[in-house]
Each structure stands twice: as structure tokens, then as C-alpha cells.
Design an enzyme around this catalytic site. Structure first.
Site, mmCIF file in Angstrom:
data_model
loop_
_atom_site.group_PDB
_atom_site.id
_atom_site.type_symbol
_atom_site.label_atom_id
_atom_site.label_comp_id
_atom_site.label_asym_id
_atom_site.label_seq_id
_atom_site.Cartn_x
_atom_site.Cartn_y
_atom_site.Cartn_z
ATOM 1 C CD GLN A 136 -133.381 77.067 21.179
ATOM 2 O OE1 GLN A 136 -132.686 76.599 20.281
ATOM 3 N NE2 GLN A 136 -133.436 76.541 22.386
ATOM 4 C CB VAL A 195 -137.397 83.380 22.849
ATOM 5 C CG1 VAL A 195 -138.061 83.191 24.211
ATOM 6 C CG2 VAL A 195 -138.442 83.283 21.737
ATOM 7 C CD GLU A 196 -132.872 81.473 26.209
ATOM 8 O OE1 GLU A 196 -133.248 80.313 26.376
ATOM 9 O OE2 GLU A 196 -132.649 82.249 27.168
ATOM 10 C CB SER A 197 -130.450 87.605 24.442
ATOM 11 O OG SER A 197 -130.077 87.336 23.095
ATOM 12 C CE1 TYR A 238 -136.739 77.909 25.596
ATOM 13 C CE2 TYR A 238 -136.400 80.273 25.797
ATOM 14 C CZ TYR A 238 -135.989 79.037 25.327
ATOM 15 O OH TYR A 238 -134.842 78.941 24.588
#
Length: 734
Positions: A27, A30-32, A110
């Protein structure tokens, strides 16, 4: 700047919250892209892209990488519990929120990215080897390579491992062992739902039991804080009591620890998400508050302890909002406070709940008892007349309440409710039209030209049919009236009126009789002359027609007289009604114009002195009093915009704070819903009847009022959502 090694934090957060550390790493990628300074267009911040509002609720700083990971792990634990361990749903909720209706293509994309990254990490053993990281192979994603080239699950080589009994998150954040109090209970991080096999009644009883136990837990927590404030265990002060270094006297007493409170909250959360559990909890709060206070008040009275009895009574039934808020704050302080809660915040909520309980008492009291009737006897008669005629009336019209009259005026200007108010006015107008038209023998919702024409033809046919079988006797009093009218017409030089009276006299035989058909023909000519634009001529024509119709009626007997009298009255009503019909073609009848038509000199015998049939007079006067708006409204675009402004501002503010358009729409919709609710209460026949008459019998009214006259219910209602809807913490670790 070199990115710190966050593997220990991922491991520690995963261990505490029962989440796979590789999932958290996926995560973060993928997030940042592991950028702790990242900020999304919607305002999400940090390594794990947490919204500021969510971070505040979690009590973490999203700009701090370690705290961001900790917050993400807590959120994933909540989601896994919410969706019964469904990993895909939990990841989707992290991105798109907890409402599956909002999981669109972006959320699905996502989930796919996180799944691919997660598989890549797992495919490379998911952990760093014990030796130094190797360089990524050509073509490999450098972030994935960085993720899969680090330390093993137990931590990187050479890193200090947390000792037995050390909180792993603290160890990861500080890099050194930190002693923490151990929980007296332990359980697997897998969520446990104790309500799974409970019946509704068992949930109610369990909720009530929780309320009782919470008082004990909260009191024990307060007592522990007090003991440890006086004798902190880490300073060894309590050794004088316990005889053991670093041991708290609170432990000797068996008082609950913070871990016990947190774990109890986790176990109780499923129960408090059920309606039965929440209802039981509210009832338990009432019982644990009112019963002891009631017994204390009676005991104090028996012992002649006046002040103590008065204090207990004041806590049960506060006379002011200030006293109610103080009582609610006291109750809130007796509740246990979990790690993710604040005693200060709970106290404020309790105070709000206490004041809310008193407000609820006032609100239910208003529902239980009728809205105060502000109508005068004359206005009440008007309301009864319209109701009896089938005209629907709203709450403001039924009671004359100034408050509800203002509500009605504001709803007429509100862009969201103006349409509904217009529908209500249209329904009233149609029902009023039908009631008025019934007095002239017509059955229709509007006085259109077709309706009026048909009614006139039918009435003339009835009169003509009766006169075809009878003669009309013109007696001496009638001749004298005709002579007086003719003299006045001659003086005013109204020749047509003089001529038609001569025609009546010429049609008489030696006994003063006129053939019924001839008399009927003269009557129709007088009808036309009575509608003349020349007001003086019309006046003399109507006067002559009245004398002729009186003679006709006096000449008849039996069924013919009854039919003629009814038709004559309906025709008289028709002539008055036609003066009140809207000239634009809608066929609506104006109550004000109808009342004015009936108040002319020739009709005052009916409208003022009550002679003759009063059905039309009563409808005209009632409509003129009740149906117009009590307060003026402009209906301008600017004013309608101002009515919509609160919802627009609320929605915009929510969007600015959360970045979530759906959440903003919900808050804006809440503002819109308030006037809609007010409109339902104002116009719905059932609510009008209930609010104007009150709820049930006097005994039911008294019960409702007594049940809400203390702050306990308000405090319980305010506390229940916090107890049940706040996401549960995981079980304490061994």
C-alpha cells in the site's frame, strides 16, 4: 535525504494490529511510492496517504512516516473486521471509503495495483535476506526491489530486538526497549463477535449489562489514575504499601488497566453496532443513574437531609440547561476512556448530552401535548367550516401558531420546499373551489366557463320546468315594489328598466296572473340586463328580478315550490360566485373577492344579519380568514438563493475539509432535509392531527414527559454512538 529504514515499523504495526506487513508495504508503494512528503489532490498526506480528518480521529501525524504506517495498520484492522476478513474489500475501503457504492473504477484499479505489488513482494520471500541487500535486476521496479531487499520479519541484521513484554510499536519508533504495563487479559488479534449467536432480547440485556459494568470500569479507571498520581509505581513510592518495587497499589486492588479498557471496548463493539444492544445500553444508563439517585433522594428525605435530597432530585430532574449539562458531564466522567478517546472530549459530549436530554424532554413534551391553539373563537369557527367542507389545512392554519406560520412562510421561499408548498396551496384551492361550487349545484374542482355555463343552463331548466306548470300571481305588495323601482329607473333615465316593468304589468290578466312561461322569459331578460356594464341599469334589473322571483315562489306549492326555492338559491349563489372567479381562466375562486361580493348592500341581509341559507356566506368568510398567507413572502430569486445558501456552504466546507464530494453532498443534503422534515410536519394530515391534538391519552402524555425529564437519557443517547460506532482497537498482545 536518506529515507530511514521503516521495516521495523512495518513489522511492529503489523504485529500490533494483526495485519500482513507486506500488505502495508504494498500500500505504501501504491499510495505514495514511499514518499513521506506526498500530498494528493484530495488532501491525503504522507507515506500512507491519510486524510487529515482521518489522521486526527486516529490520533496520528500523517507527515511522520512511522505514525502514518501505524495509522494505516489501524485502518486496515478496522476494515478487515468490518468485512469479516475479506482482504479485497478491506483494501477497497482504504481507498474508496466504507460504502461499497463508492468503489468505482479508480478504487478497483487501486486494489489491482496493491494486489500486484503484494504478490511481487511475496514472490521474493517478502523479507530482506540476513546479508546486505543486493542490487535490483535490470528492468525490476526499484521500489519493489527496495521492498524485497531488506531485513527479515524479525528486523534487519544488527537491529536491537524488543525484549519480552515490550510494546513492539514503541520499540520500532524509539529504537530501544520500553517497558509497558501488561494487560490482564489477552486474546488473538482475530476479531471476535460475541453477539453472533445472541437473540434480540439477549443483546438488549447484554447492552444493559455493559452500561452497568462500564460505570464500574470507569470508576476503577479514575481510581487508578488517582492512586498512580499520588504514588507513581516507577518512582517506587507505592512500595510502602505493596512491598514491591515498581508495583502499583492499583494492581493490588485489581483495578482495570488501560489495556483492559481497550480490549473491553473491542469486544463490546459488535454488540454496540446492533440496535438491540444500543437500546439496552441506553436503558442500562438510565437505570444506573435514576435508580441510585432515586434511592438516595428517598433516603435523604427519610433522614430529613433536605439539601442532599434536593441535590439528588436536581441530578435526576435538572431545572435548568446548566444543571442538566453539569449532570451529563458527571455521568460522562464515570465512563471508561479508551486509548483513542479523550476524557475532556467525553466530558464535553456528556455535557452536551445532558443539555440535549433536557431539550429532548421539551421536544417530546411538545409532541406529547398539542401545539398551543392561538385561534380566536371566530377563527376556530372558520377552521371548522373549511374542515367540514373537505378543505385540507396545514398545522399553521389549524392552530394559528405564530411559529408554524413563520415556518410556512419560510418554506414557501425555500428553493427545496417551494414546490411542495405550491402543491399544498393548489390542493387547498381545488378543494375550496369544489366546496363553493357545490352551493350552486355544480360538482367540479374549478369554476371554468364550461362548468359555470352548464350550471346556469341546468338551473334555468329547473326553473322553466316548474313555471311551465304554474301561473305567477303578482299581488299588490309586489305591484307597489315594481312601481317604486320603475319610478327610480325613470328618474335615472334608465329606459330599458322602465320598459321591462311595463312588460310585466302588461302580461298580467284581470286577476294579476302571468303565464309561467311568459314570466320565465321576462326573468331570463332580466338576467341579461343584470349583467350590464351600466351599473345603475344592472341594479334596477336585479331589483325587478328579485320582486318577480319572490312572486314566483309565493305562487307555488309542494314539490314545485321546494324545487324552485332550491334552484333560486343556487342561482343567487352562482351570481355571487361568478364575481369571484379568477379572470385568467384557471377557474379558481378567490375567497377575498367572494367575501367582498357577499358584503355588498344587496347581500348584507345574508352576510351580516344571517338571513337565508348561510353555506356560501360561511365558506366565503372562512376562506378569507384562513387561506391567505399570514406572513408575506417575496418569492424573489435572491431570497430563494439565501434559503439554499446554508446547504451550499455546509457542503463546500465539508468538501474543503475532507476532499470527498459524496461526504460533502451528504452534509449539504442534511441541511436540505431539515426544511423537508418541517414541511412534512406542517402539511401531512396525520402529523397535523397528531400535533394539533397531542399524543394519545393524558396518561400516555404524562409518561412521555416524565420519561425524558432528566439528563440521563440525553447523556446515554450521546454516549451510545461513541461506544458502538468508534472502530474497535485490536486485542492486547502477549
Amino acid at each position: 535525504m536518506t529515507q530511514p529504514n521503516l521495516d521495523p515499523v512495518f513489522q511492529a504495526a503489523a504485529q500490533r494490529f494483526g495485519v500482513d506487513p507486506d500488505l502495508l508495504r504494498a500500500q505504501a508503494h501504491v499510495e505514495s511510492g514511499f514518499d513521506s512528503g506526498a500530498v494528493s489532490p484530495k488532501g491525503a498526506v504522507g507515506l500512507m496517504q491519510i486524510l487529515p480528518s482521518t489522521a486526527k480521529a486516529l490520533g496520528v501525524d500523517p507527515t511522520d512516516p512511522a505514525q502514518s504506517i501505524l495509522g494505516a495498520a489501524a485502518l486496515m484492522r478496522q476494515n478487515l473486521d468490518r468485512y469479516q476478513g475479506n482482504l479485497e474489500a478491506a483494501v477497497a475501503a482504504y481507498h474508496g471509503g466504507t460504502d461499497p457504492a463508492n468503489w468505482g473504477p479508480k478504487t478497483q484499479g487501486y486494489v489491482t495495483k496493491v494486489a500486484n505489488t503484494f504478490q511481487a513482494i511475496k514472490g521474493n520471500a517478502g523479507m530482506l535476506p540476513m546479508d546486505k541487500p543486493s542490487a535490483p535486476a535490470p528492468g525490476d521496479d526499484p521500489v519493489i526491489a527496495a521492498l524485497t531487499a531488506g531485513a527479515p520479519a524479525s528486523g534487519p541484521q544488527g537491529a536491537r530486538q524488543p525484549a519480552q513484554g515490550v510494546d513492539p510499536v514503541i520499540a520500532a519508533l524509539t529504537g530501544q526497549p520500553t517497558t509497558t504495563a501488561q494487560p490482564q487479559n489477552s486474546a488473538s488479534p482475530t476479531p471476535y463477535d460475541p453477539t453472533a449467536d445472541m437473540s434480540t432480547w439477549q443483546k438488549v440485556m447484554a447492552g444493559a449489562g455493559k452500561a452497568v459494568v462500564d460505570i464500574g470500569r470507569g470508576g476503577g479507571q479514575l481510581l487508578r489514575h488517582g492512586i498512580e498520581a499520588i504514588a507513581p509505581p516507577e518512582k517506587g513510592v507505592s512500595d510502602l504499601v505493596t512491598g514491591g518495587a515498581g508495583h502499583s497499589f492499583a494492581d493490588t486492588l485489581g483495578l482495570p488497566t488501560q489495556a483492559d479498557i481497550d480490549y473491553a471496548k473491542q469486544l463490546d463493539a459488535p454488540l454496540m453496532r446492533t440496535g438491540a444492544g444500543t437500546a439496552g445500553y441506553i436503558g442500562g444508563n438510565l437505570a444506573t443513574t435514576l435508580l441510585p439517585l432515586g434511592l438516595a433522594a428517598k433516603g435523604a428525605q427519610a433522614a430529613n437531609m433536605t439539601r442532599s435530597a434536593a441535590l439528588a432530585q436536581q441530578l435526576m430532574n435538572p431545572g435548568t440547561y446548566k444543571a442538566a449539562a453539569a449532570g451529563g458531564a458527571l455521568l460522562a466522567n464515570l465512563q471508561p476512556v479508551a486509548s483513542d478517546e479523550s476524557r475532556v472530549e467525553n466530558t464535553l459530549w456528556g455535557a452536551a448530552g445532558g443539555a440535549g436530554g433536557k431539550a429532548l424532554a421539551a421536544g417530546l413534551g411538545r409532541v406529547a401535548t398539542p401545539v398551543q391553539n392561538a385561534l380566536t373563537p371566530v377563527a376556530q369557527k372558520a377552521v371548522d367550516t373549511l374542515r367540514g367542507a373537505g378543505v385540507p389545512l396545514d398545522l399553521a392554519q389549524t392552530t394559528g401558531s405564530p411559529f408554524w406560520n413563520r415556518v410556512r412562510s419560510s418554506l414557501s421561499d425555500n428553493v427545496f420546499t417551494a414546490g411542495g408548498q405550491q402543491e399544498m396551496r393548489d390542493a387547498q384551492q381545488q378543494a375550496y373551489n369544489a366546496a363553493v361550487l357545490k352551493t350552486m349545484g355544480a360538482d367540479a374542482p374549478a369554476a371554468t366557463s364550461d362548468v359555470m355555463g352548464d350550471a346556469r343552463r341546468q338551473l334555468n331548466a329547473k326553473i322553466g320546468d316548474v313555471l311551465s306548470r304554474n301561473q305567477v300571481q303578482i299581488d299588490m305588495p309586489a305591484l307597489n315594489q315594481l312601481a317604486a323601482t320603475q319610478a327610480a329607473a325613470a328618474e335615472s333615465e334608465k329606459g330599458p328598466a322602465v320598459k321591462i316593468i311595463n312588460r310585466i304589468v302588461d302580461s298580467m290578466d284581470g286577476q294579476g296572473n302571468i303565464d309561467g312561461q311568459v314570466a320565465y322569459g321576462i326573468k331570463k331578460d332580466l338576467d341579461r340586463m343584470g349583467s350590464s356594464a351600466d351599473s345603475d341599469l344592472a341594479h334596477f334589473a336585479r331589483q325587478t328580478r328579485s320582486t318577480l322571483m319572490d312572486s314566483m315562489n309565493a305562487s307555488l306549492s309542494g314539490a314545485d315550490q321546494q324545487t324552485f326555492s332550491q334552484a333560486r338559491g343556487q342561482m343567487a349563489n352562482m351570481f355571487n360566485i361568478e364575481r369571484a372567479v379568477d379572470k385568467t381562466g384557471t377557474g379558481n375562486i378567490s375567497p377575498q373577492r367572494l367575501a367582498a361580493a357577499l358584503n355588498t348592500a344587496r347581500n348584507r341581509s345574508f352576510s351580516v344579519y344571517g338571513n337565508g341559507p348561510q353555506d356560501l356566506v360561511n365558506l366565503a368568510q372562512a376562506g378569507a380568514q384562513v387561506l391567505p398567507d399570514k406572513l408575506p413572502n417575496s418569492g424573489t430569486t435572491a431570497r430563494m438563493f439565501m434559503q439554499a445558501l446554508p446547504g451550499l456552504v455546509t457542503g463546500a466546507g465539508t468538501y474543503a475539509a475532507t476532499g470527498d464530494p459524496l461526504e460533502a453532498a451528504k452534509y449539504a443534503g442534511g441541511v436540505v432535509a431539515l426544511p423537508k422534515l418541517a414541511q412534512m410536519l406542517l402539511n401531512n394530515p396525520a402529523s397535523v392531527r397528531r400535533l394539533s391534538q397531542g399524543v394519545g391519552s393524558p396518561a400516555v402524555q404524562a409518561m412521555l414527559q416524565k420519561a425524558t425529564k432528566n439528563q440521563a437519557l440525553g447523556a446515554a443517547l450521546m454516549r451510545a454512538p461513541a461506544a458502538g460506532l468508534t472502530a474497535p482497537l485490536p486485542a492486547p498482545q502477549q
